[in-house]
Motif scaffolding. Structure first.
Motif, PDB file in Angstrom:
ATOM      1  N   ALA A  73      20.890 -24.570 -24.187  1.00 40.11           N
ATOM      2  CA  ALA A  73      21.798 -24.190 -25.270  1.00 40.11           C
ATOM      3  C   ALA A  73      21.055 -23.469 -26.393  1.00 40.11           C
ATOM      4  O   ALA A  73      21.553 -22.482 -26.941  1.00 40.11           O
ATOM      5  CB  ALA A  73      22.506 -25.432 -25.812  1.00 40.11           C
ATOM      6  N   ILE A  74      19.874 -23.949 -26.716  1.00 39.75           N
ATOM      7  CA  ILE A  74      19.059 -23.288 -27.743  1.00 39.75           C
ATOM      8  C   ILE A  74      18.720 -21.870 -27.289  1.00 39.75           C
ATOM      9  O   ILE A  74      18.793 -20.916 -28.066  1.00 39.75           O
ATOM     10  CB  ILE A  74      17.795 -24.111 -28.044  1.00 39.75           C
ATOM     11  N   LEU A 121      16.190 -25.453 -34.338  1.00 44.36           N
ATOM     12  CA  LEU A 121      16.899 -26.227 -33.326  1.00 44.36           C
ATOM     13  C   LEU A 121      15.952 -27.066 -32.480  1.00 44.36           C
ATOM     14  O   LEU A 121      16.304 -28.189 -32.093  1.00 44.36           O
ATOM     15  CB  LEU A 121      17.742 -25.305 -32.449  1.00 44.36           C
ATOM     16  N   LEU A 122      14.770 -26.554 -32.192  1.00 46.91           N
ATOM     17  CA  LEU A 122      13.792 -27.363 -31.453  1.00 46.91           C
ATOM     18  C   LEU A 122      13.365 -28.580 -32.270  1.00 46.91           C
ATOM     19  O   LEU A 122      13.165 -29.671 -31.727  1.00 46.91           O
ATOM     20  CB  LEU A 122      12.566 -26.533 -31.071  1.00 46.91           C
ATOM     21  N   TRP A 147      19.407 -29.580 -21.040  1.00 48.55           N
ATOM     22  CA  TRP A 147      20.589 -28.826 -21.466  1.00 48.55           C
ATOM     23  C   TRP A 147      20.490 -28.389 -22.923  1.00 48.55           C
ATOM     24  O   TRP A 147      21.016 -27.338 -23.292  1.00 48.55           O
ATOM     25  CB  TRP A 147      21.862 -29.636 -21.219  1.00 48.55           C
ATOM     26  N   ILE A 148      19.819 -29.204 -23.731  1.00 48.93           N
ATOM     27  CA  ILE A 148      19.618 -28.822 -25.133  1.00 48.93           C
ATOM     28  C   ILE A 148      18.786 -27.545 -25.196  1.00 48.93           C
ATOM     29  O   ILE A 148      19.108 -26.624 -25.950  1.00 48.93           O
ATOM     30  CB  ILE A 148      18.946 -29.964 -25.926  1.00 48.93           C
ATOM     31  N   LEU A 149      17.736 -27.470 -24.390  1.00 48.08           N
ATOM     32  CA  LEU A 149      16.885 -26.276 -24.381  1.00 48.08           C
ATOM     33  C   LEU A 149      17.645 -25.052 -23.885  1.00 48.08           C
ATOM     34  O   LEU A 149      17.473 -23.948 -24.416  1.00 48.08           O
ATOM     35  CB  LEU A 149      15.637 -26.521 -23.535  1.00 48.08           C
ATOM     36  N   LEU A 163      17.100 -30.724 -32.808  1.00 48.56           N
ATOM     37  CA  LEU A 163      17.813 -31.218 -31.627  1.00 48.56           C
ATOM     38  C   LEU A 163      16.897 -31.732 -30.520  1.00 48.56           C
ATOM     39  O   LEU A 163      17.277 -32.641 -29.793  1.00 48.56           O
ATOM     40  CB  LEU A 163      18.716 -30.126 -31.051  1.00 48.56           C
ATOM     41  N   ALA A 164      15.718 -31.127 -30.389  1.00 51.73           N
ATOM     42  CA  ALA A 164      14.831 -31.513 -29.291  1.00 51.73           C
ATOM     43  C   ALA A 164      13.671 -32.390 -29.755  1.00 51.73           C
ATOM     44  O   ALA A 164      12.885 -32.851 -28.932  1.00 51.73           O
ATOM     45  CB  ALA A 164      14.305 -30.266 -28.577  1.00 51.73           C
TER      46      ALA A 164
END
Length: 114
Positions: free
Chosen positions: A6-7, A29-30, A2-4, A33-34
């Protein structure tokens, strides 16, 4: 996952709105957040940009909002710059890449405000 997603949504939105997405949105963001390293974030971002750019150029092209000659003048040398940048990127530590990128973003932000 889901993070990917959203990014990707953020990258697509800002790409269409401001003409930025990959380097300015996806890479930070990667990393943040990831948990990607700078190198993997860069490569992953470039792969994603291919899709974003394809759909963006089709949409803006259909609206008549692309200067095709200018795009070639910018795009062809950018290809050479990509090769040079990849060569340099492979010779700099991942931590240094992230720091250099942060300095670059800060410099751009300052320039936009001035």
């Amino acid at each position: 996952m889901w993070i990917l997603v959203a990014i990707g949504l953020a990258a697509g939105f800002f790409s269409a709105l401001f003409g930025v997405g990959g380097g300015v949105i996806v890479v930070p963001l990667l990393v943040l957040l990831a948990g990607y390293s700078g190198r993997v974030a860069t490569g992953t971002s470039l792969a994603a940009i291919g899709l974003t750019a394809l759909f963006g150029v089709v949409a803006f092209g259909l609206l008549g909002e692309v200067e095709w000659d200018d795009a070639l003048v910018v795009g062809l040398p950018a290809t050479a710059g990509t090769l040079a940048g990849t060569w340099v990127q492979q010779r700099v530590s991942s931590r240094m890449l992230v720091l250099l990128f942060a300095v670059f973003l800060l410099a751009v932000a300052v320039r936009l405000f001035v």
